[in-house]
Design a protein around this motif. Structure first.
Motif, PDB file in Angstrom:
ATOM      1  N   ALA A 167      22.186  40.744 -94.990  1.00  0.00           N
ATOM      2  CA  ALA A 167      23.504  40.364 -94.491  1.00  0.00           C
ATOM      3  C   ALA A 167      23.777  41.021 -93.149  1.00  0.00           C
ATOM      4  O   ALA A 167      23.077  41.962 -92.744  1.00  0.00           O
ATOM      5  CB  ALA A 167      24.583  40.757 -95.499  1.00  0.00           C
TER       6      ALA A 167
ATOM      7  N   TYR B  15      19.561  28.478 -90.458  1.00  0.00           N
ATOM      8  CA  TYR B  15      19.596  29.748 -89.730  1.00  0.00           C
ATOM      9  C   TYR B  15      20.668  29.683 -88.656  1.00  0.00           C
ATOM     10  O   TYR B  15      20.508  29.020 -87.648  1.00  0.00           O
ATOM     11  CB  TYR B  15      18.230  30.009 -89.103  1.00  0.00           C
ATOM     12  CG  TYR B  15      18.073  31.416 -88.570  1.00  0.00           C
ATOM     13  CD1 TYR B  15      18.456  31.731 -87.277  1.00  0.00           C
ATOM     14  CD2 TYR B  15      17.549  32.422 -89.357  1.00  0.00           C
ATOM     15  CE1 TYR B  15      18.320  33.012 -86.785  1.00  0.00           C
ATOM     16  CE2 TYR B  15      17.397  33.701 -88.873  1.00  0.00           C
ATOM     17  CZ  TYR B  15      17.782  33.992 -87.588  1.00  0.00           C
ATOM     18  OH  TYR B  15      17.651  35.261 -87.105  1.00  0.00           O
ATOM     19  N   LYS B  16      21.799  30.377 -88.886  1.00  0.00           N
ATOM     20  CA  LYS B  16      22.908  30.301 -87.941  1.00  0.00           C
ATOM     21  C   LYS B  16      23.338  31.653 -87.390  1.00  0.00           C
ATOM     22  O   LYS B  16      24.110  31.707 -86.447  1.00  0.00           O
ATOM     23  CB  LYS B  16      24.117  29.626 -88.598  1.00  0.00           C
ATOM     24  CG  LYS B  16      23.936  28.128 -88.816  1.00  0.00           C
ATOM     25  CD  LYS B  16      25.228  27.482 -89.256  1.00  0.00           C
ATOM     26  CE  LYS B  16      25.073  25.967 -89.344  1.00  0.00           C
ATOM     27  NZ  LYS B  16      26.338  25.299 -89.732  1.00  0.00           N
ATOM     28  N   ASP B  17      22.876  32.748 -88.001  1.00  0.00           N
ATOM     29  CA  ASP B  17      23.332  34.043 -87.512  1.00  0.00           C
ATOM     30  C   ASP B  17      22.628  34.381 -86.204  1.00  0.00           C
ATOM     31  O   ASP B  17      21.658  33.742 -85.808  1.00  0.00           O
ATOM     32  CB  ASP B  17      23.091  35.138 -88.552  1.00  0.00           C
ATOM     33  CG  ASP B  17      21.630  35.288 -88.903  1.00  0.00           C
ATOM     34  OD1 ASP B  17      20.923  35.915 -88.114  1.00  0.00           O
ATOM     35  OD2 ASP B  17      21.208  34.773 -89.953  1.00  0.00           O
TER      36      ASP B  17
ATOM     37  N   GLY C 134      24.048  27.747 -98.344  1.00  0.00           N
ATOM     38  CA  GLY C 134      24.185  28.560 -97.147  1.00  0.00           C
ATOM     39  C   GLY C 134      23.670  27.932 -95.880  1.00  0.00           C
ATOM     40  O   GLY C 134      23.641  28.569 -94.831  1.00  0.00           O
TER      41      GLY C 134
ATOM     42  N   THR D 139      29.164  38.115 -90.500  1.00  0.00           N
ATOM     43  CA  THR D 139      28.623  36.966 -89.777  1.00  0.00           C
ATOM     44  C   THR D 139      27.566  36.274 -90.625  1.00  0.00           C
ATOM     45  O   THR D 139      27.201  35.134 -90.351  1.00  0.00           O
ATOM     46  CB  THR D 139      27.991  37.383 -88.436  1.00  0.00           C
ATOM     47  OG1 THR D 139      26.930  38.313 -88.675  1.00  0.00           O
ATOM     48  CG2 THR D 139      29.027  38.023 -87.531  1.00  0.00           C
ATOM     49  N   LYS D 140      27.068  36.978 -91.639  1.00  0.00           N
ATOM     50  CA  LYS D 140      26.118  36.398 -92.588  1.00  0.00           C
ATOM     51  C   LYS D 140      26.234  37.145 -93.910  1.00  0.00           C
ATOM     52  O   LYS D 140      26.078  38.363 -93.950  1.00  0.00           O
ATOM     53  CB  LYS D 140      24.680  36.505 -92.065  1.00  0.00           C
ATOM     54  CG  LYS D 140      23.640  35.909 -93.019  1.00  0.00           C
ATOM     55  CD  LYS D 140      22.229  36.271 -92.607  1.00  0.00           C
ATOM     56  CE  LYS D 140      21.195  35.669 -93.553  1.00  0.00           C
ATOM     57  NZ  LYS D 140      21.426  35.980 -94.979  1.00  0.00           N
ATOM     58  N   THR D 141      26.530  36.434 -94.980  1.00  0.00           N
ATOM     59  CA  THR D 141      26.522  37.034 -96.312  1.00  0.00           C
ATOM     60  C   THR D 141      25.094  36.954 -96.861  1.00  0.00           C
ATOM     61  O   THR D 141      24.244  36.260 -96.293  1.00  0.00           O
ATOM     62  CB  THR D 141      27.505  36.310 -97.245  1.00  0.00           C
ATOM     63  OG1 THR D 141      27.073  34.953 -97.424  1.00  0.00           O
ATOM     64  CG2 THR D 141      28.920  36.331 -96.669  1.00  0.00           C
TER      65      THR D 141
ATOM     66  N   GLU E 126      23.146  45.222 -89.680  1.00  0.00           N
ATOM     67  CA  GLU E 126      22.366  44.487 -90.666  1.00  0.00           C
ATOM     68  C   GLU E 126      22.262  45.314 -91.944  1.00  0.00           C
ATOM     69  O   GLU E 126      22.083  46.532 -91.898  1.00  0.00           O
ATOM     70  CB  GLU E 126      20.966  44.184 -90.134  1.00  0.00           C
ATOM     71  CG  GLU E 126      20.133  43.313 -91.060  1.00  0.00           C
ATOM     72  CD  GLU E 126      18.794  42.913 -90.457  1.00  0.00           C
ATOM     73  OE1 GLU E 126      18.193  41.952 -90.961  1.00  0.00           O
ATOM     74  OE2 GLU E 126      18.359  43.561 -89.483  1.00  0.00           O
TER      75      GLU E 126
ATOM     76  N   SER F 297      23.807  33.314 -97.274  1.00  0.00           N
ATOM     77  CA  SER F 297      23.995  32.323 -96.217  1.00  0.00           C
ATOM     78  C   SER F 297      22.845  32.413 -95.222  1.00  0.00           C
ATOM     79  O   SER F 297      22.134  33.412 -95.153  1.00  0.00           O
ATOM     80  CB  SER F 297      25.335  32.534 -95.509  1.00  0.00           C
ATOM     81  OG  SER F 297      25.366  33.787 -94.854  1.00  0.00           O
ATOM     82  N   GLY F 298      22.654  31.354 -94.453  1.00  0.00           N
ATOM     83  CA  GLY F 298      21.567  31.342 -93.489  1.00  0.00           C
ATOM     84  C   GLY F 298      20.220  31.098 -94.140  1.00  0.00           C
ATOM     85  O   GLY F 298      20.107  30.927 -95.354  1.00  0.00           O
TER      86      GLY F 298
END
Length: 250
Positions: free
Chosen positions: A209, A245-247, A242, A197-199, A220, A202-203
């Motif tokens: 991650a 903040y989306k996670d 990335g 859901t997050k590398t 996590e 990203s974010g």
């Protein structure tokens, strides 16, 4: 501060404990045995029990020897009341906390450690926390303390804490492990077919991650040492990319 009632009938507590212990021993004695068919008086069907013996023995997979089961995250309504419970009642200590006003949430890590072992500097507290197994991360989203009643369900029922049966936000957040190198670990997870859901890049938070387990629970992935950033992660996301903040970690 929360209070618990004194047990007025200790023999009942001991009896219950003994019963649970017998149940545990009965379960433990079956773990390393071959699979067998189990008949239940409550059901006319039989179930083939899975053989889990190989997960008990043998070495850990190469590259995972230093992985640590570091945390479980739960969302809390009022951080002070939660800290009073975990620290004043359960005897945990506040190992580390971080404030993120830009995202309107704070995190508080508690663990059953001696206060004298907790470093004084924020940098050393981070390292100490990331290498302490079994921490609980209490996540407080700003404003939740002003809401009436219970805010989060506990994962046992979607309507927990409501009077009208409507769904509320999940209280359970994620498990957390710490690894020597987040980027290398995530590259391995990707090769093994894991869904992210997050590398790492990203974010808004870089160097950590989130990966899904088979049931969709989030795990996590954090570093055991300093939070480092690499130019490109395994998914090809640049550290300066990335998006925001989306996670769903908070």
């Amino acid at each position: 501060m929360m209070r618990f009632p004194i047990i007025s009938r200790p023999w009942l507590f001991l009896l219950a404990s003994a019963t649970r212990l017998d149940t545990f021993h009965a379960f433990h004695n079956t773990v390393s045995r071959p699979a067998h068919r189990h008949s239940s008086s409550l059901s006319s069907s039989t179930t083939d029990q899975p053989d889990v013996s190989r997960f008990v023995t043998g070495s850990r997979p190469a590259g995972t020897e230093q992985y640590v089961m570091q945390q479980t995250m739960v969302r809390v309504k009022d951080p002070i009341k939660s800290l009073e419970f975990y620290c004043d009642i359960l005897g945990f200590r506040l190992v580390m906390f971080r404030e993120f006003p830009q995202w309107e949430f704070n995190v508080y890590f508690v663990a059953p450690v001696d206060a004298s072992d907790i470093p004084s500097s924020k940098e050393e507290q981070w390292k100490f926390c990331m290498n302490t197994p079994g921490c609980i991360e209490l996540t407080w989203n700003y404003g939740s303390e002003t809401q009436d009643g219970l805010v989060y369900n506990t994962g046992n029922a979607d309507s927990t804490g409501t009077t009208d049966g409507q769904n509320v936000k999940g209280g359970f957040g994620h498990l957390g492990i710490t690894v020597p190198d987040v980027y290398e670990a995530c590259a391995r997870f990707a090769e093994l077919g894991c869904e992210f859901t997050k590398t790492p890049n990203s974010g808004g938070m870089k160097g950590l991650a989130f990966v899904k387990d088979p049931d969709g629970y989030l795990v996590e992935v954090l570093p055991r040492g300093e939070m480092i950033q690499k130019p490109i992660d395994h998914a090809g996301v640049a550290v300066d990319g990335g998006e925001g903040y989306k996670d769903n970690s908070k």
